[in-house]
Enzyme design. Structure first.
Site, PDB file in Angstrom:
ATOM      1  N   ASP A  51       0.268   5.039   0.609  1.00 18.39           N
ATOM      2  CA  ASP A  51      -0.662   6.093   1.005  1.00 18.39           C
ATOM      3  C   ASP A  51      -0.108   7.442   0.574  1.00 18.39           C
ATOM      4  OD1 ASP A  51      -2.402   4.322   2.236  1.00 18.39           O
ATOM      5  OD2 ASP A  51      -1.292   4.387   4.114  1.00 18.39           O
ATOM      6  N   GLU A  84       0.844  -1.207   0.000  1.00 20.83           N
ATOM      7  CA  GLU A  84       0.000   0.000   0.000  1.00 20.83           C
ATOM      8  C   GLU A  84       0.874   1.250   0.000  1.00 20.83           C
ATOM      9  OE1 GLU A  84      -2.667  -0.029   3.345  1.00 20.83           O
ATOM     10  OE2 GLU A  84      -3.193   2.075   3.142  1.00 20.83           O
TER      11      GLU A  84
END
Ligand SMILES: *[C@@H]1O[C@H](CO)[C@@H](O)[C@H](O)[C@H]1NC(C)=O
Ligand SMILES: *[C@@H]1O[C@H](CO)[C@@H](O)[C@H](O)[C@H]1NC(C)=O
Ligand SMILES: *[C@@H]1O[C@H](CO)[C@@H](O)[C@H](O)[C@H]1NC(C)=O
Ligand SMILES: *[C@@H]1O[C@H](CO)[C@@H](O)[C@H](O)[C@H]1NC(C)=O
Ligand SMILES: *[C@@H]1O[C@H](CO)[C@@H](O)[C@H](O)[C@H]1NC(C)=O
Length: 458
Positions: free
Chosen positions: A234, A232
């Site tokens: 962000d 991930e």
């Protein structure tokens, strides 16, 4: 949150839709334009669309309209076990604006926090960018590229998170790897992230019904035995009081179902396959409390542009990801990122492995980002291709205090790393937010990507 449509066959699907005429909703993805840039401010417009994650959708019997899942509970006859449930239950199309408060206009996406629809009150949402053919999720590789968008989060108070980020989901939502998932990207299936969320209703083509536990605080959520993990990036987790940019990595490639210790739950946080903390750059936490917020250098009462640049070791797409740089543009002015002002730490203004190690040491944090491979692994995830996610959410676990307040809440604000923003440690309670901030909204617009320097005027 989310799931999928499991239809037994196309002819059966036709019968289902026939029986449901008037109540089943046709799935129509709202359109959203994105600009692909090539050189100095030379950009072309691409026609994309967005899709709502499957966890938010009405899940009902394929043969009728009985709920397979209500509130935070599965129907035990339609869903006696994971495989039968996947066969018996269908995901429905979404009324994006009426039920979920999701609207698009040209290059702008608006996500409302609370939407009072005809059948329910909806809280938050999560959407993915589709490719220009509207058949799969768009995959991005941002190595040696930059990614830019405008955000208006003036209407997002303490405790909310208007997020724009990338995760390593399957482009097709998982249909080719898991034949029992018939819904796929069209219905927003296949979500994963580094928290290895357990609230996902379907993972790997099966319902997550085993050991399902209703959330004690969220009437619309629960947790199953399995979690859904993946890398991930962000780019933006933020509200009007603060923002963080955070790479997180895993020891596995691609969407991966976890159980037990692998999921890194509770006190096994640092024993799982993903780095849940990540290596965050939050200007307030990094010692500059004057940089971003209402009336500050980056003024969150107004719209501004967020630019994120992904440098590699040799300034080519094939190089190793080595640095993530951030800058802002507001009122036509380019604003350099804040520099770290922490005793014992050099003045960093970007994310490198060196910054991550120094920050973890200065704050006394466990360094699972380095252990799981750091920026190099984040770059490998981009090589595989990552899906763009935009969401608005509240936090039933930690009230978003890790983003905008003191965290851990029993730490002293004078201990480096504890103070992350100006919000009270009592703020961010979902019940308060859902009652007192019904107008909360985030608007993401003007998304652009391309070579470094190509997406903003400078
Ligand atoms: C995008 O859609 C607009 C309006 O429908 C159309 O005029 C334009 O040609 C499309 N662009 C591409 C690249 O398909
Ligand atoms: C459910 O939980 C129990 C006890 O925690 C465990 O023994 C079992 O393996 C779990 N899984 C399933 C599929 O029931
Ligand atoms: C890559 O580009 C940056 C910015 O133009 C430059 O400072 C750096 O020296 C370059 N690195 C290599 C290895 O060429
Ligand atoms: C950049 O680095 C990668 C990995 O070390 C290498 O394979 C590639 O050939 C390099 N590219 C250029 C243009 O130097
Ligand atoms: C804060 O609480 C946690 C968990 O209860 C505990 O492990 C930690 O030692 C506490 N820290 C301080 C500074 O009191």
């Amino acid at each position: 949150m989310f799931p999928f449509l499991a239809l037994i066959s196309l002819s059966y699907a036709a019968i289902v839709y026939g029986q449901q005429a008037g109540t089943l909703t046709t799935e129509t993805h709202p359109k959203l334009t994105v600009q692909k840039c090539s050189g100095s401010n030379s950009c072309t417009t691409e026609n994309h669309s967005i899709v709502l994650d499957s966890n938010w959708r009405w899940l009902h019997s394929t043969s009728g309209s009985n709920n397979c899942y209500t509130g935070n509970t599965w129907d035990t006859s339609l869903c006696p076990d994971p495989a039968t449930c996947a066969q018996n239950c269908a995901l429905d199309g979404a009324d994006y604006s009426g039920t979920y408060g999701i609207t698009t206009s040209g290059n702008a996406l608006t996500l409302k926090f609370v939407t009072n629809g005809p059948y329910s009150t909806n809280i938050g949402s999560r959407v993915y960018l589709m490719d220009t053919a509207d058949s799969k999720y768009q995959l991005f590789n941002l190595k040696n590229q930059e990614f830019t968008f405008d955000v208006d989060m003036s209407q997002l108070p303490c405790g909310l998170n208007g997020a724009l980020y990338f995760v390593e989901m399957d482009a097709d939502g998982g249909t080719s790897r898991f034949s029992t998932n018939k819904a796929g990207a069209k219905y927003g299936t296949g979500y994963c992230d580094t928290q290895c969320p357990h609230d996902i209703k379907f993972i790997n083509g099966e319902a997550n019904v085993a050991n399902w536990t209703a959330s004690p605080s969220d009437p619309n959520a629960g947790t199953g035995q399995y979690g859904s993990c993946c890398n991930e990036m962000d780019i933006w987790e933020a509200n009007s009081q603060g923002a963080a940019v955070t790479p997180h990595v895993c020891s596995v490639q691609g969407q991966t179902r976890c159980s037990g210790t692998q999921c890194g739950d509770g006190d096994q946080r640092y024993d799982g396959i993903c780095d849940k903390d990540g290596c965050d750059f939050n200007s307030w936490r990094m010692g500059d409390q004057t940089f971003l917020g209402p009336g500050k250098t980056v003024d969150t009462t107004k719209k501004f542009t967020v630019v994120t640049q992904f440098y590699t070791s040799n300034n080519s797409t094939s190089g190793t990801l080595s640095e993530i740089r951030r800058l802002y543009v507001q009122n036509g002015k380019v604003i350099a990122n804040s520099k770290t002002k922490i005793s014992g730490l050099s003045a960093y203004d970007s994310i490198t492995d060196e910054f991550c190690n120094a920050q973890k040491t200065a704050f006394g944090d466990t360094n699972s980002f380095e252990k799981l491979g750091g920026l190099n692994v984040m770059g490998q995830s981009f090589d595989k291709g990552m899906v763009l996610v935009m969401s608005v959410w509240d936090d039933h676990e930690a009230q978003m205090l890790w983003l905008d307040s003191n965290y851990p809440t029993n730490g002293s604000a004078s201990t480096p790393g504890v103070s992350r923003g100006p919000c009270a440690t009592t703020s961010g309670q979902p019940t308060d937010l859902e009652k007192n901030s019904p107008g909360a909204t985030v608007i993401f617009s003007n998304i652009k990507y391309g070579p470094i320097g190509s997406t903003y005027a400078h």
